[in-house]
Design a protein around this motif. Structure first.
Motif, short mmCIF file in Angstrom:
data_model
loop_
_atom_site.label_atom_id
_atom_site.label_comp_id
_atom_site.label_asym_id
_atom_site.label_seq_id
_atom_site.Cartn_x
_atom_site.Cartn_y
_atom_site.Cartn_z
N THR A 147 0.80 -1.22 0.00
CA THR A 147 0.00 0.00 0.00
C THR A 147 0.83 1.26 0.00
OG1 THR A 147 -0.10 0.05 2.41
CG2 THR A 147 -1.81 -1.17 1.26
N GLY A 148 2.13 1.16 -0.01
CA GLY A 148 3.03 2.30 0.07
C GLY A 148 2.42 3.67 0.27
N THR A 149 2.94 4.46 1.15
CA THR A 149 2.37 5.74 1.48
C THR A 149 2.99 6.89 0.69
OG1 THR A 149 3.92 5.96 3.32
CG2 THR A 149 1.76 5.03 3.81
N THR A 150 4.04 6.62 -0.08
CA THR A 150 4.65 7.68 -0.88
C THR A 150 3.70 8.05 -2.01
OG1 THR A 150 5.80 6.05 -2.22
CG2 THR A 150 6.98 6.95 -0.33
N SER A 151 3.78 9.31 -2.41
CA SER A 151 2.86 9.81 -3.44
C SER A 151 3.13 9.12 -4.78
CB SER A 151 3.04 11.32 -3.60
OG SER A 151 2.19 11.80 -4.62
N ILE A 152 2.07 8.75 -5.44
CA ILE A 152 2.18 8.13 -6.75
C ILE A 152 1.96 9.20 -7.82
CG2 ILE A 152 1.43 5.88 -5.91
CD1 ILE A 152 -1.33 6.45 -7.10
N THR A 153 2.29 8.86 -9.07
CA THR A 153 2.11 9.80 -10.18
C THR A 153 0.67 9.74 -10.68
OG1 THR A 153 2.66 8.17 -11.87
CG2 THR A 153 4.50 9.37 -10.85
N ALA A 154 0.33 10.72 -11.50
CA ALA A 154 -1.00 10.74 -12.11
C ALA A 154 -1.23 9.48 -12.94
CB ALA A 154 -1.16 11.99 -12.96
N SER A 155 -0.22 9.06 -13.67
CA SER A 155 -0.34 7.84 -14.48
C SER A 155 -0.57 6.62 -13.60
CB SER A 155 0.91 7.65 -15.32
OG SER A 155 0.86 6.44 -16.05
N GLN A 156 0.15 6.56 -12.48
CA GLN A 156 -0.05 5.43 -11.57
C GLN A 156 -1.43 5.48 -10.92
OE1 GLN A 156 3.49 6.21 -9.25
NE2 GLN A 156 4.51 4.38 -10.06
N ALA A 157 -1.97 6.67 -10.70
CA ALA A 157 -3.33 6.78 -10.17
C ALA A 157 -4.34 6.20 -11.15
CB ALA A 157 -3.66 8.24 -9.87
N GLU A 158 -4.13 6.48 -12.43
CA GLU A 158 -5.02 5.90 -13.45
C GLU A 158 -4.88 4.37 -13.46
OE1 GLU A 158 -7.27 7.47 -15.06
OE2 GLU A 158 -6.67 9.58 -14.87
N THR A 181 -0.01 13.56 -5.03
CA THR A 181 0.18 15.01 -5.08
C THR A 181 0.70 15.48 -6.44
OG1 THR A 181 2.41 14.77 -4.15
CG2 THR A 181 0.59 15.15 -2.60
N ASP A 182 0.72 14.61 -7.40
CA ASP A 182 1.19 14.96 -8.74
C ASP A 182 0.27 16.03 -9.33
OD1 ASP A 182 2.00 15.11 -11.38
OD2 ASP A 182 2.08 12.94 -11.69
N PRO A 183 0.81 17.22 -9.67
CA PRO A 183 -0.05 18.27 -10.24
C PRO A 183 -0.68 17.89 -11.57
CG PRO A 183 2.28 18.87 -10.40
CD PRO A 183 2.22 17.65 -9.53
N ALA A 184 -0.17 16.86 -12.22
CA ALA A 184 -0.78 16.40 -13.47
C ALA A 184 -2.14 15.75 -13.24
CB ALA A 184 0.15 15.42 -14.17
N LEU A 185 -2.43 15.39 -11.99
CA LEU A 185 -3.74 14.82 -11.66
C LEU A 185 -4.60 15.95 -11.11
CD1 LEU A 185 -5.43 12.20 -11.47
CD2 LEU A 185 -4.67 12.02 -9.10
N SER A 186 -5.54 16.42 -11.92
CA SER A 186 -6.39 17.52 -11.48
C SER A 186 -7.28 17.08 -10.32
CB SER A 186 -7.27 18.00 -12.63
OG SER A 186 -8.26 17.03 -12.95
N ALA A 187 -7.75 18.05 -9.56
CA ALA A 187 -8.63 17.74 -8.44
C ALA A 187 -9.91 17.06 -8.92
CB ALA A 187 -8.96 19.02 -7.67
N THR A 188 -10.43 17.51 -10.06
CA THR A 188 -11.66 16.90 -10.59
C THR A 188 -11.43 15.44 -10.95
OG1 THR A 188 -12.48 19.01 -11.43
CG2 THR A 188 -13.37 17.01 -12.44
N ARG A 189 -10.33 15.18 -11.66
CA ARG A 189 -10.06 13.80 -12.07
C ARG A 189 -9.73 12.94 -10.85
NH1 ARG A 189 -11.65 9.54 -14.37
NH2 ARG A 189 -10.01 8.06 -14.91
#
Length: 487
Positions: free
Chosen positions: A39-50, A134-142
């Motif tokens: 579950t790693g707590t480090t921030s993931i990228t927008a691509s990894q969020a998708e 926290t990747d800024p490439a991931l908008s709040a809406t998305r």
């Protein structure tokens, strides 16, 4: 939705836990309720969020958990357990569910628990990872859309679990893997009441409702939209220990104007009208090159007797109603030559045929479609004594299959007319048992069932059997779990 994408952030630990049980003796002792992943707590990228969201969809629809729990076992649990199907085949676990002789060692029931909590674990991990992104490439809406879709699928799975088992453990965050002691503490979770489970489900659905995409925005109906969320909210409020018919009506009314019935009932099943105007949430299977649906092969084909045989009572109800359109869209009569205790003529043997492509695996599965919600709205009208409004919606569904308007007038008769219409319209789509339980009709209906020659089938269903037993494997591994009364 690229169904082949698996969340690369979670697959490694799942492989260790689920495929190689000898990885650690500690994990061997943990209940499957608590499937754990990295579950790693480090921030993931927008691509990894998708990718994390794709992992939840993959769990919902795919081979590891969803295809059996959400499709095959949905038909067993809701159609075979009801008056729609006999178990068919020779699987003793299926037959026990059919005959109401299932106990805590039943393999199907154990599998359903494992698969459901596997989906929930995947959703929990994705939710935690995306929340931390926290990747800024991931908008709040998305970001909120992703969280809404994942939380919807978690709520949908818990909705099935609470209806199947009653009191269930609620896992709403990933387990703590800091060390073995915290892992054990975070995995041994007691059962919550059905009311508490429903409140957790509602919290997820309310969040999803405010954040997922609007109806019909994505062309792929597998993607969760407000229509899917509002539909399940309506079904939840109809299924709670004390139904809230005002809420059922409200959420149905949020759905119905945004979809349209297919003009021809058979179009729903011809495999040429995927993601159609009636579909609200549809599991897309595109064939073996990406992800195929092997479930049709369990119902159709030669070589061995298939599962989920339509009952005499269901076939007779179709015929008595003069409903040839839905009868022959749902059931095909074949000459397979299988011996069967319920159907004596092997030359006229019924098989379930809504899912009709066993070779290529392309059949989709409707988790929610408009006709279901229209008939649920009719129930809400009838619960308030608005019988004329309810009858109008029944007749809307009947007209599509060339049936005359209902003759029901009184509130009691309208209730039975809706029950019958839901049965014929939604046969083999995983609704019937849940409908009978939530309307308080399951024991009466099942204990009156007869075979093809008019002899009572003697199911002798008792009130405690309206939920499954907690799997014994889970009780053995989690001292906080208590068996459901009666088992």
């Amino acid at each position: 939705m690229k169904n082949k994408i698996i969340n690369t952030l979670v697959v490694g630990f799942l492989a260790c836990f689920m495929i190689l049980p000898g990885c650690t003796k500690l994990l061997d002792k943990q209940p499957i309720t608590q499937v754990v992943t990295n579950t790693g707590t480090t921030s993931i990228t927008a691509s990894q969020a998708e990718n994390a969201l794709s992992g939840v969809y993959n769990a919902e629809i795919g081979y590891d958990y969803g295809l059996e729990f959400n499709v095959l076992d949905r038909i067993t649990n809701a159609d075979v357990q009801s008056d729609n199907c006999y178990a068919g085949g020779d699987n003793p676990d299926n037959i026990a569910i059919d005959l109401f002789t299932a106990n805590a060692a039943n393999g199907n029931i154990d599998r359903d628990w494992k698969d459901a909590y596997g989906i929930i674990a995947t959703a929990n991990i994705a939710i935690a990872q995306v929340q931390a992104c926290t990747d800024p490439a991931l908008s709040a809406t998305r970001k909120n859309q992703i969280l809404g879709e994942a939380r919807f699928m978690r709520a949908f799975t818990y909705f099935d679990l609470v209806r199947l088992f009653g009191r269930i453990p609620l896992m709403l965050k990933p387990v703590d893997q800091t060390n073995s002691e915290t892992l054990i503490k975070s995995t041994l979770v007691p059962q919550s009441s059905a009311d508490t489970a429903y409140q957790a489900i509602l919290q997820d659905l309310w969040f999803a409702k405010n954040n997922v995409q609007n109806d019909n925005t994505p062309p792929d109906k597998m993607v969760v939209t407000k229509g899917a969320v509002n539909s399940i909210l309506a079904k939840v409020y109809a299924s709670m220990p004390t139904p809230n018919w005002d809420s059922v009506a409200y959420y149905c009314d949020q759905v119905i104007p945004n979809y349209t019935l297919m003009p021809n009932y058979t179009f729903l099943w011809d495999n040429n009208h995927k993601n159609n105007s009636e579909a609200i949430w549809e599991f897309n299977y595109v064939g073996w090159s990406v992800i195929g649906n092997w479930i049709p092969s369990q119902f159709i084909g030669s070589g061995w007797k298939k599962f989920a045989t339509p009952t005499n009572d269901l076939v007779n109800t179709f015929r008595t109603e003069g409903d040839s359109v839905r009868l022959y869209a749902s059931i095909t009569f074949v000459n397979y030559g299988w011996p069967d205790p319920y159907w004596k003529d092997p030359n006229n043997y019924p098989i379930l045929s809504k899912y009709n492509d066993p070779n290529n695996g392309t059949n989709d599965f409707y988790m929610i479609r408009l006709a279901d919600i229209i008939l649920l709205r009719a129930e809400a009208y009838n619960a308030k004594g608005l019988t004329t409004n309810a009858a109008a919606l029944i007749n809307l569904i009947r007209a599509r299959v060339n049936l005359l308007p209902t003759t029901a007038v009184s509130q009691g008769d309208i209730a039975l007319a809706i029950e019958k219409e839901r049965r014929l319209e939604l046969a083999f789509e995983g609704h019937r048992w849940f409908d009978l339980v939530r309307t308080g009709r399951s024991i009466t209906v099942m204990n009156a069932q007869k075979d093809g020659t008019g002899n009572n089938l003697n199911y002798n269903v008792k009130p405690y059997q309206l939920v499954f037993p907690i799997p014994q494997n889970q009780i053995d591994n989690n001292v906080l779990l208590k068996q459901n009364a009666g088992y």
